[in-house]
Design a protein around this motif. Structure first.
Motif, PDB file in Angstrom:
ATOM      1  N   SER A  30     -12.000  27.768  -7.125  1.00  0.00           N
ATOM      2  CA  SER A  30     -10.618  27.773  -7.607  1.00  0.00           C
ATOM      3  C   SER A  30      -9.987  26.411  -7.327  1.00  0.00           C
ATOM      4  O   SER A  30     -10.446  25.656  -6.475  1.00  0.00           O
ATOM      5  N   ILE A  31      -8.935  26.105  -8.081  1.00  0.00           N
ATOM      6  CA  ILE A  31      -8.192  24.859  -7.920  1.00  0.00           C
ATOM      7  C   ILE A  31      -6.745  25.192  -7.631  1.00  0.00           C
ATOM      8  O   ILE A  31      -6.138  25.999  -8.347  1.00  0.00           O
ATOM      9  N   ASN A  32      -6.193  24.573  -6.615  1.00  0.00           N
ATOM     10  CA  ASN A  32      -4.792  24.800  -6.267  1.00  0.00           C
ATOM     11  C   ASN A  32      -3.944  23.750  -6.970  1.00  0.00           C
ATOM     12  O   ASN A  32      -3.855  23.741  -8.187  1.00  0.00           O
ATOM     13  N   ASN A  33      -3.343  22.861  -6.237  1.00  0.00           N
ATOM     14  CA  ASN A  33      -2.504  21.837  -6.852  1.00  0.00           C
ATOM     15  C   ASN A  33      -3.340  20.758  -7.539  1.00  0.00           C
ATOM     16  O   ASN A  33      -4.436  20.434  -7.097  1.00  0.00           O
ATOM     17  N   MET A  34      -2.781  20.217  -8.624  1.00  0.00           N
ATOM     18  CA  MET A  34      -3.386  19.091  -9.329  1.00  0.00           C
ATOM     19  C   MET A  34      -2.301  18.029  -9.484  1.00  0.00           C
ATOM     20  O   MET A  34      -1.116  18.363  -9.610  1.00  0.00           O
ATOM     21  N   ALA A  35      -2.706  16.774  -9.485  1.00  0.00           N
ATOM     22  CA  ALA A  35      -1.695  15.717  -9.512  1.00  0.00           C
ATOM     23  C   ALA A  35      -2.239  14.454 -10.166  1.00  0.00           C
ATOM     24  O   ALA A  35      -3.452  14.251 -10.259  1.00  0.00           O
ATOM     25  N   TRP A  36      -1.311  13.628 -10.609  1.00  0.00           N
ATOM     26  CA  TRP A  36      -1.627  12.288 -11.087  1.00  0.00           C
ATOM     27  C   TRP A  36      -0.933  11.281 -10.170  1.00  0.00           C
ATOM     28  O   TRP A  36       0.250  11.423  -9.846  1.00  0.00           O
ATOM     29  N   TYR A  37      -1.683  10.268  -9.780  1.00  0.00           N
ATOM     30  CA  TYR A  37      -1.180   9.126  -9.028  1.00  0.00           C
ATOM     31  C   TYR A  37      -1.420   7.879  -9.862  1.00  0.00           C
ATOM     32  O   TYR A  37      -2.195   7.885 -10.825  1.00  0.00           O
TER      33      TYR A  37
END
Length: 121
Positions: A30-37
């Motif tokens: 499973s994947i929780n938070n996803m983000a772009w930097y």
């Protein structure tokens, strides 16, 4: 092992648009938070946008109203739609995903290799 691959970067004129994609592959439970930097030359890495597992989003003030983050849970992917691009948006954009590789394991952060976005004036 989890691998993140970004795509969609390139060279665009000010005012233009790009859509970045980041796909996670491997042993994913499973994947929780996803983000772009993003990281510009000579500058610290900065958070651009985040999206939670239930779709809640947050944006850096500098991109609010111009960028939109979204995710596809089935494809284990996160996207960044970037509109009204400015020269100040020029940077390497990296995705970050919090991934669990097994039901009894804790979430770990994984980074992609980055994709270059260059905005000309």
């Amino acid at each position: 092992q989890v691998r993140l691959v970004e795509s969609g970067g390139g060279l665009v004129q000010a005012g233009g648009s790009l859509r970045l994609s980041c796909s996670a592959t491997g042993s994913i439970f499973s994947i929780n938070n996803m983000a772009w930097y993003r990281q510009a030359p000579g500058k610290q890495r900065e958070l651009v946008a985040t999206i939670s597992s239930v779709g809640s989003t947050n944006y850096a003030d500098s991109v609010k109203g111009r960028f939109t983050i979204s995710r596809d849970i089935v494809k284990n992917a996160v996207y960044l739609q970037m509109n009204s691009l400015e020269p100040g948006d020029t940077a390497v954009y990296l995705c970050l995903c919090s991934v669990r590789t097994g039901i009894l394991l804790r979430f770990q952060d994984y980074w992609g290799q980055g994709t270059q976005v260059t905005v000309s004036s």
